[in-house]
Design a protein around this motif. Structure first.
Motif, PDB file in Angstrom:
ATOM      1  N   THR A   1       0.830  90.170 -17.853  1.00  0.00           N
ATOM      2  CA  THR A   1      -0.013  91.191 -18.134  1.00  0.00           C
ATOM      3  C   THR A   1       0.140  91.531 -19.284  1.00  0.00           C
ATOM      4  O   THR A   1      -0.309  92.133 -19.724  1.00  0.00           O
ATOM      5  CB  THR A   1       1.064  92.068 -17.665  1.00  0.00           C
ATOM      6  OG1 THR A   1       2.214  91.949 -17.970  1.00  0.00           O
ATOM      7  CG2 THR A   1       0.909  92.493 -16.082  1.00  0.00           C
ATOM      8  N   HIS A   2       0.862  91.015 -20.322  1.00  0.00           N
ATOM      9  CA  HIS A   2       1.000  90.904 -22.192  1.00  0.00           C
ATOM     10  C   HIS A   2      -0.623  89.661 -22.207  1.00  0.00           C
ATOM     11  O   HIS A   2      -0.571  90.200 -23.960  1.00  0.00           O
ATOM     12  CB  HIS A   2       1.751  90.296 -22.268  1.00  0.00           C
ATOM     13  CG  HIS A   2       3.136  91.198 -21.701  1.00  0.00           C
ATOM     14  ND1 HIS A   2       3.337  92.522 -22.003  1.00  0.00           N
ATOM     15  CD2 HIS A   2       4.334  90.276 -20.815  1.00  0.00           C
ATOM     16  CE1 HIS A   2       4.864  92.947 -22.175  1.00  0.00           C
ATOM     17  NE2 HIS A   2       5.647  91.433 -20.790  1.00  0.00           N
ATOM     18  N   ALA A   3      -1.232  89.046 -21.728  1.00  0.00           N
ATOM     19  CA  ALA A   3      -2.445  88.649 -21.915  1.00  0.00           C
ATOM     20  C   ALA A   3      -3.572  89.271 -22.803  1.00  0.00           C
ATOM     21  O   ALA A   3      -3.567  90.317 -21.799  1.00  0.00           O
ATOM     22  CB  ALA A   3      -2.914  87.486 -21.126  1.00  0.00           C
ATOM     23  N   PRO A   4      -4.344  89.418 -23.556  1.00  0.00           N
ATOM     24  CA  PRO A   4      -5.443  89.998 -23.859  1.00  0.00           C
ATOM     25  C   PRO A   4      -6.655  89.649 -23.376  1.00  0.00           C
ATOM     26  O   PRO A   4      -6.295  89.362 -22.098  1.00  0.00           O
ATOM     27  CB  PRO A   4      -5.610  89.684 -25.248  1.00  0.00           C
ATOM     28  CG  PRO A   4      -4.385  88.298 -26.071  1.00  0.00           C
ATOM     29  CD  PRO A   4      -4.079  88.052 -24.655  1.00  0.00           C
ATOM     30  N   ASN A   5      -7.053  90.907 -23.210  1.00  0.00           N
ATOM     31  CA  ASN A   5      -8.396  90.650 -22.186  1.00  0.00           C
ATOM     32  C   ASN A   5      -9.256  89.687 -22.101  1.00  0.00           C
ATOM     33  O   ASN A   5      -9.351  89.922 -23.622  1.00  0.00           O
ATOM     34  CB  ASN A   5      -9.180  92.246 -22.242  1.00  0.00           C
ATOM     35  CG  ASN A   5      -9.985  92.786 -21.086  1.00  0.00           C
ATOM     36  OD1 ASN A   5     -11.096  92.153 -20.919  1.00  0.00           O
ATOM     37  ND2 ASN A   5     -10.211  93.287 -20.354  1.00  0.00           N
ATOM     38  N   GLN A   6      -9.976  89.197 -21.761  1.00  0.00           N
ATOM     39  CA  GLN A   6     -10.973  88.299 -21.359  1.00  0.00           C
ATOM     40  C   GLN A   6     -12.131  88.318 -22.632  1.00  0.00           C
ATOM     41  O   GLN A   6     -12.667  87.549 -23.560  1.00  0.00           O
ATOM     42  CB  GLN A   6     -11.764  88.185 -20.129  1.00  0.00           C
ATOM     43  CG  GLN A   6     -12.727  89.024 -19.995  1.00  0.00           C
ATOM     44  CD  GLN A   6     -13.404  88.093 -18.627  1.00  0.00           C
ATOM     45  OE1 GLN A   6     -13.361  86.841 -19.166  1.00  0.00           O
ATOM     46  NE2 GLN A   6     -14.226  89.438 -18.072  1.00  0.00           N
ATOM     47  N   ASP A   7     -12.777  89.839 -23.318  1.00  0.00           N
ATOM     48  CA  ASP A   7     -13.386  90.220 -23.743  1.00  0.00           C
ATOM     49  C   ASP A   7     -13.616  90.291 -25.128  1.00  0.00           C
ATOM     50  O   ASP A   7     -13.560  89.138 -25.941  1.00  0.00           O
ATOM     51  CB  ASP A   7     -13.694  91.646 -24.068  1.00  0.00           C
ATOM     52  CG  ASP A   7     -14.777  92.304 -22.477  1.00  0.00           C
ATOM     53  OD1 ASP A   7     -15.095  91.322 -22.004  1.00  0.00           O
ATOM     54  OD2 ASP A   7     -14.400  93.005 -22.273  1.00  0.00           O
TER      55      ASP A   7
END
Length: 331
Positions: free
Chosen positions: A105-111
């Protein structure tokens, strides 16, 4: 003498020798999706044609790319024939996927990853320097580098990439890596046919038969994505085997058929009484095992979507709720 002609005595000798040595001729590539591998009795088998279909936007490419990543990370070679995206796009998706695996959940959004890969500004430290702008990105790239030499992407086109090209690429990867590759075709309706037929059913039949022959000849699994017809693409309805373009040949030739559907669209209405349930169901895709020559068919599995990270959660489960439109299991 025909090298493909075998007497039963020769076959028995080979099987007996394998039994004595404790080896097997069956090679299996796990998908990395635990409950799916259980249903497939270990994973994707050499010589098998596996089809993955589903309505637009349900994650066919996401799942195929994740299976390819899981196989490569486990030590297998992979060739991804992509008719839809450039290799650079797939690389960006893999980095996003790895960040999701590492940081959840702490990973950045793919964009944010996509913007970094599309950035035109010069950076003296290249891609690594650019990715340092985004927390977790450098570590995610390091994860990709662990399998980079085993993961091959072929920029395929409908005007040039036919079965012969696919077969030659399989031979090339086998020669370069010493490994039998998992072959992924995204997607089969765009494979160039040599007959030149303009009738889609005839084209699909030719491609499917050729892909099945290729899987047997090279003794590799061929995992192909398939498009739906207009009826199967209708919003809010359950996609089934009969909705595939060229469905007769697809159903007959494949060894495994998997169909993705949005869980919300296919769960029985009795489960949609409460708003909380509605939102929960939207977060999952149902993988229907419509055909399986290696194990159970008629099985419904669910996996949580994490499309913002270009992945699914791999620890899925059997669907507990009743679904609409009971399937016809293909023999």
């Amino acid at each position: 003498m025909d090298p493909e002609l075998h007497s039963l005595s020769t076959v028995l000798e080979r099987v007996d020798e394998r039994a004595r040595l404790g080896t097997t001729a069956t090679r299996i590539w796990p998908t990395g999706f635990g409950v799916l591998d259980d249903v497939l009795d270990g994973g994707l088998r050499a010589g098998n044609l596996i089809l993955l279909a589903g309505p637009q936007g349900q994650g066919k490419t996401t799942m195929a790319l994740q299976i390819a990543r899981n196989a490569a990370a486990a030590g297998h070679a992979v060739i991804y024939f992509c008719y839809e995206h450039d290799p650079e796009v797939l690389l960006g998706r893999l980095v996003s996927l790895e960040a999701g695996e590492l940081y959840d959940t702490h990973a950045p959004n793919q964009d944010r990853f996509r913007h970094l890969f599309e950035d035109s500004r010069a950076n003296p430290n290249g891609l690594v320097g650019r990715l340092q702008e985004l927390p977790t990105a450098t570590e995610a790239l390091q994860s990709v580098l662990r399998y980079e030499k085993r993961f091959h992407v072929h920029r395929s086109t409908g005007s040039a990439t036919n079965i012969k090209v696919i077969s030659e690429a399989v031979e090339q990867v086998r020669h370069e890596t010493g490994l039998e590759p998992l072959v992924i075709v995204d997607y089969l309706q765009k494979v160039k046919v040599d007959s030149g037929s303009n009738v889609e059913a005839e084209r699909v039949t030719e491609v499917v038969e050729d892909l099945k022959d290729l899987a047997i000849m090279h003794q590799v699994p061929v995992f192909a994505l398939s498009a739906a017809d207009k009826e199967g693409l209708a919003t809010g309805r359950r996609m089934r085997a009969q909705h595939l373009r060229g469905s007769t040949a697809l159903a007959y030739e494949c060894d495994v058929m998997l169909i993705l559907n949005n869980k919300y669209d296919i769960v029985s209405r009795q489960h949609l009484v409460y708003a909380a349930s509605v939102e929960k169901f939207r977060q999952f895709v149902v993988v229907s095992v419509e055909k399986n020559r290696n194990g159970r068919a008629g099985v419904e599995l669910e996996f949580r979507k994490r499309f913002e990270q270009n992945r699914f959660e791999t620890d899925g489960a059997l669907v507990a709720e009743q679904l609409i439109d009971e399937r016809l299991v293909l023999e």
